[in-house]
Motif scaffolding. Structure first.
Motif, PDB file in Angstrom:
ATOM      1  N   LEU A 227       0.810  -1.215   0.000  1.00 32.70           N
ATOM      2  CA  LEU A 227       0.000   0.000   0.000  1.00 32.70           C
ATOM      3  C   LEU A 227       0.849   1.273   0.000  1.00 32.70           C
ATOM      4  O   LEU A 227       0.667   2.163  -0.829  1.00 32.70           O
ATOM      5  CB  LEU A 227      -0.949  -0.037   1.202  1.00 32.70           C
ATOM      6  CG  LEU A 227      -1.824   1.173   1.465  1.00 32.70           C
ATOM      7  CD1 LEU A 227      -2.573   1.603   0.221  1.00 32.70           C
ATOM      8  CD2 LEU A 227      -2.798   0.869   2.585  1.00 32.70           C
ATOM      9  N   ALA A 228       1.789   1.364   0.938  1.00 38.67           N
ATOM     10  CA  ALA A 228       2.552   2.617   1.053  1.00 38.67           C
ATOM     11  C   ALA A 228       3.365   2.900  -0.207  1.00 38.67           C
ATOM     12  O   ALA A 228       3.413   4.037  -0.681  1.00 38.67           O
ATOM     13  CB  ALA A 228       3.463   2.571   2.279  1.00 38.67           C
TER      14      ALA A 228
ATOM     15  N   ALA B 293      -8.088  13.210   7.333  1.00 37.97           N
ATOM     16  CA  ALA B 293      -9.406  12.774   7.783  1.00 37.97           C
ATOM     17  C   ALA B 293      -9.216  11.897   9.012  1.00 37.97           C
ATOM     18  O   ALA B 293      -8.425  10.963   8.996  1.00 37.97           O
ATOM     19  CB  ALA B 293     -10.107  11.997   6.674  1.00 37.97           C
ATOM     20  N   SER B 294      -9.911  12.242  10.079  1.00 41.41           N
ATOM     21  CA  SER B 294      -9.683  11.548  11.352  1.00 41.41           C
ATOM     22  C   SER B 294     -10.943  10.870  11.854  1.00 41.41           C
ATOM     23  O   SER B 294     -12.033  11.419  11.797  1.00 41.41           O
ATOM     24  CB  SER B 294      -9.202  12.552  12.397  1.00 41.41           C
ATOM     25  OG  SER B 294      -9.276  11.970  13.682  1.00 41.41           O
ATOM     26  N   ARG B 295     -10.746   9.668  12.402  1.00 46.89           N
ATOM     27  CA  ARG B 295     -11.866   8.948  13.017  1.00 46.89           C
ATOM     28  C   ARG B 295     -11.978   9.250  14.492  1.00 46.89           C
ATOM     29  O   ARG B 295     -12.884   8.791  15.156  1.00 46.89           O
ATOM     30  CB  ARG B 295     -11.645   7.434  12.861  1.00 46.89           C
ATOM     31  CG  ARG B 295     -11.626   6.979  11.446  1.00 46.89           C
ATOM     32  CD  ARG B 295     -10.973   5.618  11.341  1.00 46.89           C
ATOM     33  NE  ARG B 295      -9.544   5.706  11.596  1.00 46.89           N
ATOM     34  CZ  ARG B 295      -8.721   4.663  11.548  1.00 46.89           C
ATOM     35  NH1 ARG B 295      -9.189   3.468  11.300  1.00 46.89           N
ATOM     36  NH2 ARG B 295      -7.440   4.825  11.781  1.00 46.89           N
TER      37      ARG B 295
ATOM     38  N   SER C 251      -4.392   7.221   9.871  1.00 48.33           N
ATOM     39  CA  SER C 251      -5.328   7.494   8.777  1.00 48.33           C
ATOM     40  C   SER C 251      -4.694   7.262   7.412  1.00 48.33           C
ATOM     41  O   SER C 251      -3.516   7.536   7.195  1.00 48.33           O
ATOM     42  CB  SER C 251      -5.814   8.938   8.870  1.00 48.33           C
ATOM     43  OG  SER C 251      -6.689   9.208   7.799  1.00 48.33           O
ATOM     44  N   GLY C 252      -5.491   6.754   6.506  1.00 44.30           N
ATOM     45  CA  GLY C 252      -5.012   6.562   5.134  1.00 44.30           C
ATOM     46  C   GLY C 252      -5.752   7.483   4.184  1.00 44.30           C
ATOM     47  O   GLY C 252      -5.831   7.221   2.982  1.00 44.30           O
TER      48      GLY C 252
ATOM     49  N   LEU D 259       1.180   7.867   6.110  1.00 42.27           N
ATOM     50  CA  LEU D 259       1.013   9.149   6.795  1.00 42.27           C
ATOM     51  C   LEU D 259       2.134   9.402   7.805  1.00 42.27           C
ATOM     52  O   LEU D 259       2.627  10.519   7.941  1.00 42.27           O
ATOM     53  CB  LEU D 259      -0.357   9.199   7.498  1.00 42.27           C
ATOM     54  CG  LEU D 259      -0.648  10.447   8.333  1.00 42.27           C
ATOM     55  CD1 LEU D 259      -0.547  11.714   7.496  1.00 42.27           C
ATOM     56  CD2 LEU D 259      -2.035  10.363   8.969  1.00 42.27           C
ATOM     57  N   LEU D 260       2.546   8.348   8.509  1.00 40.46           N
ATOM     58  CA  LEU D 260       3.637   8.501   9.475  1.00 40.46           C
ATOM     59  C   LEU D 260       4.924   8.902   8.771  1.00 40.46           C
ATOM     60  O   LEU D 260       5.711   9.707   9.278  1.00 40.46           O
ATOM     61  CB  LEU D 260       3.860   7.189  10.224  1.00 40.46           C
ATOM     62  CG  LEU D 260       2.796   6.811  11.233  1.00 40.46           C
ATOM     63  CD1 LEU D 260       3.082   5.435  11.801  1.00 40.46           C
ATOM     64  CD2 LEU D 260       2.756   7.841  12.353  1.00 40.46           C
TER      65      LEU D 260
END
Ligand code: GDD
Ligand code: MN
Length: 396
Positions: free
Chosen positions: A88-89, A134-136, A177-178, A200-201
């Motif tokens: 993914l990354a 975008a944050s949960r 978050s992705g 994100l990191l």
């Protein structure tokens, strides 16, 4: 994967405000509705000034082919089909490398990230944020209907990130978050080397991110296909955190922590020294408890030297792997290690001479044996520590 590092081009095409990457693996049933929704939304705010980039890892369900079939109607859609690389990354970064926009972003390809939220994320960046996520986990957001175990793992991952990368992870309520956008200029000059899922990191850790914005959203249920997260991703996640911690220069232990480690290693050396002496006494037949031992006995003398040397080797190994790890990983070849060992040995030998002569000197000045020994040990340990810190592992 792994050690590959990638840079993002600094040039962009001023006609493109936004390049949004959609990483996919077996999202054949989701990709069409997602692209349609994204186009509909983005056309409202930045029509003709954005591009969508699907990065598919040669999905068995031929997601790439389905996406390509949309290109006729959507010229703003690019499709990259990767056959060599997976993950993914890296997919996200490869997409950004092919991107022309001034702002770069990512959204999942499975409709779990609500496309409407993109408007708010975009407007946060266009108003000046370097990164909008975008944050949960902020007010107004939710993880949706997750099972207890998934919530636990997700929270656990956040705690772990906070623990290993406090300066980075604490800037975000949802560092996992992705779904986010980042200004290209904030990440152009850094080497990105992503492993696993958490791009994100990587962006937060290596980019020049000053202003961060967070937008609440509800993580939707997956309707089609299945999640690609396996235990492997958790393992990679932990490796990624540790690597980032070192890469961002925050891997160095504090001065007190390092000195404590040095002390603990020293204690283990005392133990090793005793053990070797005892083993030698068993093999060579002398006693370590008898009173009035004849110190002229050659086997005792040699055993003691062996005990000290083996303790020094023990201490070196732990100091190299643990106490001064941040310095030793920068010079990792065998030759460098050997050189460090020889210097350590020399420093410790001098340290031992300081220890003994101080002890004798202080006792001659009238100090008690106990106090003299304590002072001698403290000073020679400080010597060993500082000499090795400054001249051997050269941490600062
Ligand atoms: N190209 C490519 N290659 N895409 C991949 C790969 C891969 O190896 N693995 C997963 N994807 C795509 C999926 O097709 C999907 O579009 C997206 O990446 C997210 O994958 P999921 O497997 O659906 O992940 P998730 O729903 O469990 O994870 C989500 O939440 C995480 C936070 O808990 C994602 O949003 C993650 O990005 C996020 O970190
Ligand atoms: Mn998903």
């Amino acid at each position: 994967m792994g050690a590959t590092t990638v840079k993002i081009n600094s040039e962009f095409n001023p006609n493109y405000l936004l390049s949004l990457v959609v990483p996919t693996y077996n999202e054949g049933k989701n990709i069409i509705p997602l692209i349609e929704a994204l186009v509909e939304i983005l056309d409202r705010v930045i029509a003709d000034r954005y591009e969508l980039i699907v990065v598919d890892d040669d999905s068995p369900d031929r997601t790439w082919e389905i996406a390509q079939s949309l290109q006729e109607n959507y010229p703003q859609l690019q499709v990259l089909r990767r056959t060599e690389e997976r993950g993914l990354a890296t997919a996200v970064i490869r997409g950004w490398q092919a991107a022309q926009g001034e702002i770069l972003g990512v959204i999942d390809g499975d409709l779990q990230h609500p496309p409407e939220t993109l408007i708010d994320i975009y407007s946060a960046v266009s108003k000046g944020a370097d990164l909008a996520v975008a944050s949960r986990y902020i007010h107004g957001a939710s993880v949706g209907s997750w099972s207890g175990i998934r919530q636990f793992l997700s929270r656990g991952a956040v705690s772990l990130a906070l623990w290993i990368l406090p300066e980075i992870a604490s800037r975000l309520s949802d560092p996992m978050s992705g779904y986010f956008l980042v200004r290209r200029s904030a990440i152009v000059d850094c080497e990105l080397s992503p492993i696993g899922y958490k791009i994100l990191l990587e962006v937060m850790g290596r980019g020049q991110i000053d202003r961060v914005a967070e937008i609440p959203y509800t993580f939707l249920e997956r309707q089609e296909g299945s999640s690609k997260v396996t235990w492997r991703q958790y393992e990679q996640f932990i490796r990624h955190l540790i690597r980032l911690r070192f890469a961002t220069g925050r891997g160095s232990v504090g001065t007190i922590g390092r000195f404590l480690r040095f002390g603990i290693v020293g204690l283990s050396g005392v133990f090793v020294d005793f053990l070797v002496l005892w083993l030698a006494s068993q093999m060579l037949g002398f006693s370590i408890t008898a009173a009035k031992t004849d110190l002229g006995q050659l086997e005792i003398f040699i055993s003691k030297i062996a005990a000290v040397e083996i303790a020094i080797i023990n201490n070196f190994i732990w100091n190299d792997l643990w106490t001064f790890r941040d310095a030793s990983i920068k010079q990792s070849g065998f030759k460098f290690r050997l050189l460090r060992f020889l210097r350590f040995n020399l420093a410790c030998t001098i340290g031992a001479l300081i220890n003994i002569s101080l002890f004798i000197g202080l006792v001659k000045l009238g100090m008690s044996l106990l106090l003299a020994n304590l002072i001698a040990i403290v000073i020679s340990t400080a010597w060993n520590y500082l000499i090795n810190l400054k001249f051997n592992w050269r941490t600062s």
